[in-house]
Design a protein around this motif. Structure first.
Motif, short mmCIF file in Angstrom:
data_model
loop_
_atom_site.label_atom_id
_atom_site.label_comp_id
_atom_site.label_asym_id
_atom_site.label_seq_id
_atom_site.Cartn_x
_atom_site.Cartn_y
_atom_site.Cartn_z
N ALA A 247 0.82 -1.22 0.00
CA ALA A 247 0.00 0.00 0.00
C ALA A 247 0.85 1.27 0.00
CB ALA A 247 -0.95 0.00 1.19
N PRO A 248 1.74 1.45 -0.98
CA PRO A 248 2.65 2.61 -0.96
C PRO A 248 1.94 3.95 -1.03
CG PRO A 248 2.77 1.48 -3.07
CD PRO A 248 2.00 0.58 -2.16
N ALA A 249 0.72 4.00 -1.57
CA ALA A 249 -0.01 5.27 -1.59
C ALA A 249 -0.37 5.73 -0.19
CB ALA A 249 -1.28 5.14 -2.43
N ILE A 250 -0.31 4.81 0.78
CA ILE A 250 -0.63 5.12 2.16
C ILE A 250 0.63 5.21 3.02
CG2 ILE A 250 -1.83 4.29 4.24
CD1 ILE A 250 -3.83 2.91 2.39
N THR A 251 1.59 4.35 2.76
CA THR A 251 2.71 4.17 3.70
C THR A 251 3.96 4.97 3.37
OG1 THR A 251 3.38 2.21 2.44
CG2 THR A 251 1.95 1.86 4.34
N THR A 252 4.17 5.37 2.12
CA THR A 252 5.43 6.04 1.78
C THR A 252 5.36 7.53 2.08
OG1 THR A 252 4.71 6.33 -0.51
CG2 THR A 252 5.96 4.34 0.01
N GLU A 253 6.53 8.16 2.14
CA GLU A 253 6.60 9.56 2.52
C GLU A 253 6.00 10.49 1.48
OE1 GLU A 253 10.64 10.68 3.08
OE2 GLU A 253 11.28 10.06 1.09
N SER A 254 5.81 10.00 0.25
CA SER A 254 5.17 10.80 -0.79
C SER A 254 3.81 10.25 -1.17
CB SER A 254 6.07 10.87 -2.03
OG SER A 254 6.32 9.57 -2.54
N GLY A 255 3.27 9.34 -0.38
CA GLY A 255 2.01 8.68 -0.72
C GLY A 255 0.84 9.64 -0.76
N ARG A 256 -0.03 9.47 -1.76
CA ARG A 256 -1.18 10.35 -1.93
C ARG A 256 -2.10 10.33 -0.70
NH1 ARG A 256 -3.52 12.23 -6.55
NH2 ARG A 256 -1.35 12.65 -7.00
N LEU A 257 -2.18 9.20 -0.01
CA LEU A 257 -3.09 9.07 1.14
C LEU A 257 -2.35 9.14 2.47
CD1 LEU A 257 -5.44 6.25 -0.23
CD2 LEU A 257 -5.64 8.72 -0.47
N ASN A 258 -1.17 9.70 2.48
CA ASN A 258 -0.41 9.93 3.71
C ASN A 258 -0.48 11.42 4.03
OD1 ASN A 258 1.37 10.12 5.83
ND2 ASN A 258 3.15 9.33 4.72
N THR A 259 -1.18 11.79 5.09
CA THR A 259 -1.36 13.20 5.44
C THR A 259 -0.04 13.92 5.61
OG1 THR A 259 -3.47 12.67 6.51
CG2 THR A 259 -2.45 14.76 7.10
N LEU A 260 0.98 13.24 6.12
CA LEU A 260 2.27 13.89 6.37
C LEU A 260 2.95 14.31 5.07
CD1 LEU A 260 3.69 11.61 9.20
CD2 LEU A 260 2.33 13.69 9.40
N ALA A 261 2.57 13.68 3.95
CA ALA A 261 3.19 14.03 2.68
C ALA A 261 2.83 15.43 2.22
CB ALA A 261 2.78 13.01 1.61
N ASN A 262 1.81 16.04 2.82
CA ASN A 262 1.37 17.36 2.39
C ASN A 262 2.12 18.50 3.08
OD1 ASN A 262 -0.74 16.41 0.66
ND2 ASN A 262 -1.90 15.89 2.48
N MET A 263 2.97 18.19 4.05
CA MET A 263 3.71 19.25 4.74
C MET A 263 4.85 19.74 3.85
SD MET A 263 3.73 17.99 8.71
CE MET A 263 4.21 19.65 9.26
N PRO A 264 4.95 21.05 3.61
CA PRO A 264 5.96 21.56 2.67
C PRO A 264 7.35 21.58 3.27
CG PRO A 264 4.71 23.37 3.62
CD PRO A 264 4.07 22.11 4.12
N HIS A 265 8.34 21.77 2.39
CA HIS A 265 9.71 21.93 2.84
C HIS A 265 9.79 23.10 3.81
CE1 HIS A 265 11.23 19.00 -0.02
NE2 HIS A 265 10.63 19.64 -1.00
N GLY A 266 10.56 22.93 4.87
CA GLY A 266 10.76 24.01 5.83
C GLY A 266 9.74 24.07 6.93
N SER A 267 8.66 23.26 6.85
CA SER A 267 7.63 23.30 7.90
C SER A 267 7.93 22.34 9.04
CB SER A 267 6.26 22.95 7.30
OG SER A 267 6.24 21.63 6.80
N VAL A 268 9.12 21.75 9.05
CA VAL A 268 9.57 20.79 10.06
C VAL A 268 8.61 19.62 10.18
CG1 VAL A 268 10.64 20.58 12.33
CG2 VAL A 268 10.40 22.83 11.30
N PRO A 269 8.40 18.87 9.09
CA PRO A 269 7.60 17.66 9.22
C PRO A 269 8.29 16.67 10.13
CG PRO A 269 8.70 17.74 7.08
CD PRO A 269 8.94 19.07 7.73
N PRO A 270 7.55 15.77 10.76
CA PRO A 270 8.20 14.83 11.69
C PRO A 270 9.10 13.86 10.96
CG PRO A 270 5.91 14.20 11.28
CD PRO A 270 6.11 15.54 10.63
#
Length: 636
Positions: A247-270
């Protein structure tokens, strides 16, 4: 902040608006009460935190204009005040920090209003499973689909995917010794959960996995690498791990269904990982545990890549909806105190409790649901957000690699856990009369805001494709039981496509990430593209447009060739935006990204401003390579 998470329920969790609506409403009330200081969104790799509880500051950020002390909304509501006077001896003068581009902030508010006014999301499935979801992609590769996976995981039920192939020598002790053997690491004695003094060479420790040199002490190395991203330590090993992830759309750092993937550069994502966990095992789970009872903030997937013969990891995973009842029983039945809790803070978040099999039986008799899982090599265990769990290596040493993510419908429970950890930090500080230590692991309110902003800018890429079924499409459509809506239109589309799991579902590729890359954001078709060609006349009418386009391309290529012959430093660069095939010289590329409609709508106001700054740096004579490196970091 507590009212933000009061409406969560299993199987049909509120989504991003349930978190953002109360936060923005509170922010708007504070704008009336306090002077407002406007500034751009902070994208400088610095995260503002509350000076009392260390929670991330985003909405409702109050600060003293004299001394700079910061206060979060939760501390404000709870009456946790700053010192009576600021550093200069005056009373604090509080102002509200409005760290948002106004156009972006208003776009998010309009999106939330559209969702609030739209039709309600479709209800989650009524046949919520009670046992662990199990899929073996080696024996039945077509059993694992996004629909079948989400039937369990969206409802907060753990999932085990077996039959993954970690390779023969990429993620084994020998591979880590060969690549990182001289690295000095910190080791923890799992019997006491205390770090050993000094540093140890990784090769000496991993040699013990096969030679059993440290059998008298059960040691573990957690969070490898401890101070950098896995890709920085070894990109090849990271790729080998990512190849395993279902399920890479959910689990990877660029996955479409991973909320964390929407944090932009510089916003200190976890730092969501991946991280390696190397540990010795016990002969019997009665002897101790490898990772004590705890609760991750977000969702997680843990893959076992190597183990000693016949060894396995024994997991106890509790139902997220029962964590408050579990917490109460651990205290009332005296289990927490008997198993290591010192009485301070939260018995789950303290990570001191080591449950025995008899404790699991006792909790079961009191109505606590415990999922017991034996994980072996090639098994991926998915742990939903809010699920307390404990892991014990049994029968020998093993290597596991884990990564965190946040599935959109789990956003509210992530906020709940984040607030629990905040209270735990405050309780510990009060018990020991010390300053608060630790900070928020996942800034989930910020992640929800950036997700909503992205939705507001190119929402069509998140809507179901018109010719696909949300519960049977592997990537093109939003799954029906994930209430991620974009106004009324999406709600109607989702409601129309309520389909049965009995239908044939596209399979989630288990080991081929290239086959499941998220689709490019959908673009709006031109009027020419939307006109059907019913006859030869329509086709002929399009020919001149195509001819002009080809002529421009040929002319552009000829000029580029001529320029390259006269200027050896001249280079053409492909557009880094996903799905675009254009190429330009450096200055033209920046103009293209800033002004071309299909690209300009992608950027936030802050990102567009940074693109213009890069163009200015190029025109003032800065080296082209430096500018292109910065451009790649911004849009890549």
């Amino acid at each position: 902040m507590e009212d933000i998470v009061s409406s969560g329920n299993k199987g049909n969790s509120p989504h991003t608006p349930a978190v953002l609506n109360p936060a923005i409403e509170h922010h708007e009330r504070l704008k009336v009460r306090y002077p407002v200081v406007q500034r751009p969104s902070r994208l400088d790799d610095i995260r503002d935190t509350c000076d009392i509880c260390n929670q991330t500051l985003f909405f409702g950020h109050l600060t003293c204009r004299l001394c700079g002390t910061d206060l979060c909304p939760s501390c404000m509501e709870e009456g946790r005040q700053m010192s009576s006077a600021c550093a200069r001896g005056y009373d604090h003068e509080l102002v509200l920090m409005h760290a948002f581009e106004d156009a972006d902030y208003q776009a998010v508010r309009r999106l939330l209003q559209d969702i609030n006014d739209g039709e309600p999301p479709p209800l989650g499935r009524q046949d919520t499973p009670q046992s662990v979801g199990r899929f073996d992609v080696a024996t039945d590769p077509r059993s694992l689909t996004y629909a079948s996976f989400l039937r369990f995981f969206d409802a907060g039920i753990p999932v085990v995917v077996s039959g993954l192939n970690p390779g023969e020598d990429s993620l084994t002790p020998a591979a880590f010794i060969r690549r990182h053997g001289k690295l000095e690491v910190d080791l923890v004695d799992t019997a006491t959960d205390q770090a050993l003094p000094g540093k140890f060479a990784l090769d000496d420790y991993l040699t013990s996995f096969s030679q059993n040199l440290l059998s008298s002490r059960k040691l573990k190395l957690k969070d490898f690498p401890s101070s950098q991203h896995f890709r920085s330590a070894d990109g090849d090993q990271l790729d080998a791990y990512v190849n395993l992830l279902p399920a890479p759309a959910i689990t990877t750092e660029s996955g479409r269904l991973n909320t964390l993937a929407n944090m932009p550069h510089g916003s200190v994502p976890p730092d969501a990982g991946p991280k390696g966990y190397f540990a010795h095992g016990y002969d019997d789970p009665e002897q101790g545990t490898t990772t004590r009872l705890h609760q991750d903030v977000g969702d997680a997937v843990n893959v076992q890549t190597w183990s000693a013969p016949d060894a396995y990891a024994l997991w106890y995973i509790f139902n997220p909806d029962q964590r408050d009842e579990l917490r109460r029983l651990l205290v009332e039945l005296g289990i927490a105190k008997r198993r290591g809790w010192d009485g301070d803070g939260d018995p789950i978040h303290c990570q001191q409790v080591c449950l025995k099999p008899e404790d699991i039986e006792t909790l079961g008799r009191h109505g606590i649901q415990v999922h017991v899982i034996e994980q072996r090599v090639g098994d991926a265990v998915f742990i939903p957000a809010g699920a307390p769990h404990q892991v014990t290596n049994v029968g020998g040493s093993m290597i596991k690699i884990a990564t965190d993510f946040v599935f959109p419908s789990h956003v509210p429970i992530v906020l709940q856990v984040s607030l629990e950890l905040r209270q735990h930090r405050l309780d510990l500080a009060s018990a020991h009369d010390e300053p608060v230590t630790g900070d928020e692991v996942i800034p989930i309110v910020a992640a929800a805001y950036w997700t909503a902003l992205r939705l507001s800018k190119f929402s069509s890429s998140f809507q179901p494709a018109p010719d696909s079924e949300p519960m049977t499409s592997n990537l093109a459509a939003t799954p029906m039981n994930m209430p991620l809506l974009v106004g009324k239109c999406s709600a109607c589309v989702l409601a129309r496509h309520s389909v049965s799991l009995q239908q044939t579902d596209p399979v989630i590729p288990a080991s081929s990430p290239t086959a499941v890359q998220p689709p490019a954001p959908a673009r709006t078709p031109s009027p020419v593209e939307t006109q059907p060609p019913p006859n030869d006349t329509a086709t002929t009418a399009m020919a001149p447009l195509t001819g002009k386009s080809n002529t421009r391309k040929r002319k552009k290529a000829r000029h580029a060739k001529q320029r390259a012959e006269t200027d050896p430093t001249f280079r053409m660069h492909p557009c880094p935006a996903h799905g675009c095939t254009s190429s330009y010289h450096a200055d033209g590329l920046l103009n293209h990204l800033i002004n071309r409609d299909k690209h300009s709508e992608r950027w936030t106001s802050q990102e567009k401003s940074e693109l213009k700054q890069l163009r200015a740096r190029l025109t003032t004579g800065e080296a082209e390579g430096n500018v292109l490196t910065a451009l790649k970091a911004l849009v890549g």
